[in-house]
Design an enzyme around this catalytic site. Structure first.
Site, short mmCIF file in Angstrom:
data_model
loop_
_atom_site.label_atom_id
_atom_site.label_comp_id
_atom_site.label_asym_id
_atom_site.label_seq_id
_atom_site.Cartn_x
_atom_site.Cartn_y
_atom_site.Cartn_z
CE LYS A 43 -6.64 16.50 6.47
NZ LYS A 43 -5.80 15.33 6.80
CB SER A 120 -2.79 16.58 8.98
OG SER A 120 -3.38 15.67 8.08
CB SER A 145 -3.91 12.59 8.95
OG SER A 145 -2.70 13.27 8.96
N1 GLN Z 1 1.96 12.98 10.68
C1 GLN Z 1 2.14 12.38 9.41
C2 GLN Z 1 2.87 13.31 8.48
O1 GLN Z 1 3.15 14.38 8.87
C3 GLN Z 1 0.83 11.94 8.82
C4 GLN Z 1 0.05 13.03 8.21
C5 GLN Z 1 -1.12 12.54 7.41
O2 GLN Z 1 -1.56 11.40 7.56
N2 GLN Z 1 -1.63 13.40 6.53
O3 GLN Z 1 3.19 12.99 7.38
#
Ligand code: GLN
Length: 445
Positions: A43, A120, A145
């Protein structure tokens, strides 16, 4: 494995689906080890020496780390081939991978290009589903995410206990919540990768000094007698009936295989986990992003005006809309006068939420629910969502993330339209083994 063919295939897939921010076409597998010639994607927020690492943000364009994140170093030393940096929401801010930084492309769902990969870590999940060769993704979760995109793309995604895997070399979103985890198509690869990347790291004082079990051996252990806690709100109103049915059918199969079922109520998690998570995550994100002000870190502009004017210009030009929203909300929640009402209160609620989970684990070995309340949505549907509705998508995933509990999403079928559905299994702290043991039984069925 023929490396040139693998790289060519990956580039072709990327041209169609935009899973990567960058593919390293000069990649070489290094030496021999347990991951000899296994393709690993990383990532974008995890540093890889010499490869542009931007966390999906234009503000970090051109940044090439001079070191590997600990997790990257560990897979590299086992002979892995690091293929490139996968697409993500800018700094991890999103659930659909549509909040990409300025100039980045949105990855498309491998099952339906009109739909999102989830976020994400969307690129990681999409590529895991689509790669025609063995591949493991290093991904990251702050509030869901890993399991969200894994469930939307029909792959397995595991987020470990907070501290299980070193965060050294991970660009911070919210330090008290960030975890590096993995995605793969098989439980064997998940177990192997977790065995390799877990463990205490002197470079990360929050990493845990706890023995790392032989996860691969646990996959074969029978699940007879395991107590499954069914999170009642996870199958309640607001969850797509096709998703509920697929998860309920799987639970029934697990019962037939010898598990006992117990219903678990998590009233505090259901009501407060979402607001608590977003206050804490944004507060931490707003301080973490403060360093990208165009002086020491991040993009630079011609220096004009005073410092406030200069850094406003840099951040105005290089950060996306969601990053700006989170900086503003997070800063507000930390401001003198509001801190007690928001940040400190959320920190207290978080402690209560952890207690609630701990009580649940007195009654059950693992907890289950869907990973996401619906299948991957269409881009046209996402466009119509308000920011608040976006955040609501994480209703099932933010709880285990706030509590730092290990959790996994495993595919449990598809809906009528052919879109994958993921079931989430949550374990007690450091009990990744239980989670993998149960998940492997689901995958085999
Ligand atoms: N959707 C969540 C957020 O926007 C989780 C994102 C993540 O785990 N990086 O914070």
């Amino acid at each position: 494995m023929e490396l040139q063919r693998v790289l060519k295939e990956a580039v072709g897939i990327n041209d169609e689906f935009h899973f990567f921010n960058l593919i390293d076409t000069r990649a070489k597998a290094q030496g021999k080890g347990r991951l000899s010639e296994v393709v690993i994607s990383v990532k974008d927020c995890i540093c890889v020496k010499g490869l542009e690492s931007t966390a999906g943000s234009a503000i970090l364009k051109g940044y090439k780390p001079v070191f590997d994140a600990t997790a990257v170093g560990k897979v590299r030393s086992e002979g892995a081939l690091i293929i490139g940096k996968t697409s993500q929401d800018e700094f991890g801010f999103g659930s659909f991978n549509v909040n990409v930084g300025i100039g980045f492309q949105v990855p498309l769902n491998p099952y339906d290009r009109e739909r999102a990969c989830g976020g994400s870590s969307g690129g990681a999940a999409g590529f895991t589903a689509k790669a025609p060769f063995r591949h493991i993704a290093l991904a990251e979760s702050t509030g869901g995410s890993i399991v969200c995109p894994a469930s939307f793309c029909g792959v397995i995604g595991l987020c470990p206990t907070y501290g299980r895997v070193s965060r050294y070399g991970l660009m911070d979103y919210a330090n008290s919540l960030d975890k590096i985890g993995v995605m793969a198509k098989t439980m064997e690869d998940i177990a192997l990768a977790m065995k390799i990347i877990s463990g205490c790291d002197p470079k990360d004082p929050t990493s845990l000094d706890a023995p790392v079990p032989d996860y691969a051996a646990l996959l074969k252990k029978p699940i007879t007698g395991m107590k499954l806690g069914i999170i009642s709100y996870g199958l309640g109103k607001g969850v797509d009936p096709e998703v509920s049915t697929a998860v309920k059918n799987t639970i029934k199969r697990l019962e037939d295989s010898g598990c006992t079922l117990v219903e678990i109520e998590l009233p505090l998690v259901e009501k407060y986990a979402l607001p608590c998570y977003y206050i804490l995550a944004m507060a931490e994100a707003s301080t973490n992003l403060a360093k990208y002000c165009g002086m020491r870190y991040g993009a630079q502009e011609n220096i004009e005006g005073n410092f406030n004017e200069y850094f406003s210009k840099v951040r105005g030009n290089y950060l996306g809309e969601e990053a700006k929203r989170r900086i503003m909300l997070g800063t507000f929640a930390r401001m003198a006068g509001f801190r007690d009402a928001y940040y400190l209160k959320a920190a207290k609620v978080r402690a209560k939420i952890i207690e609630e989970y701990k009580k649940a684990f007195e009654k059950a070995d693992v907890l289950v629910s869907p990973a996401m309340p619906f299948v991957a949505p269409k881009f046209s549907e996402i466009k119509r969502l308000t920011p608040m509705q976006n955040y609501l998508a994480d209703i099932l995933t933010v709880g285990p993330n706030l509590a730092g509990l290990p959790h996994i999403s495993v595919p449990v079928g598809k809906n009528k339209g052919g879109m994958p559905i993921g079931m989430m299994v949550i374990g007690n702290h450091l009990e990744e083994g239980n989670v993998m043991q149960l998940a492997s039984c689901v995958v085999e069925k």
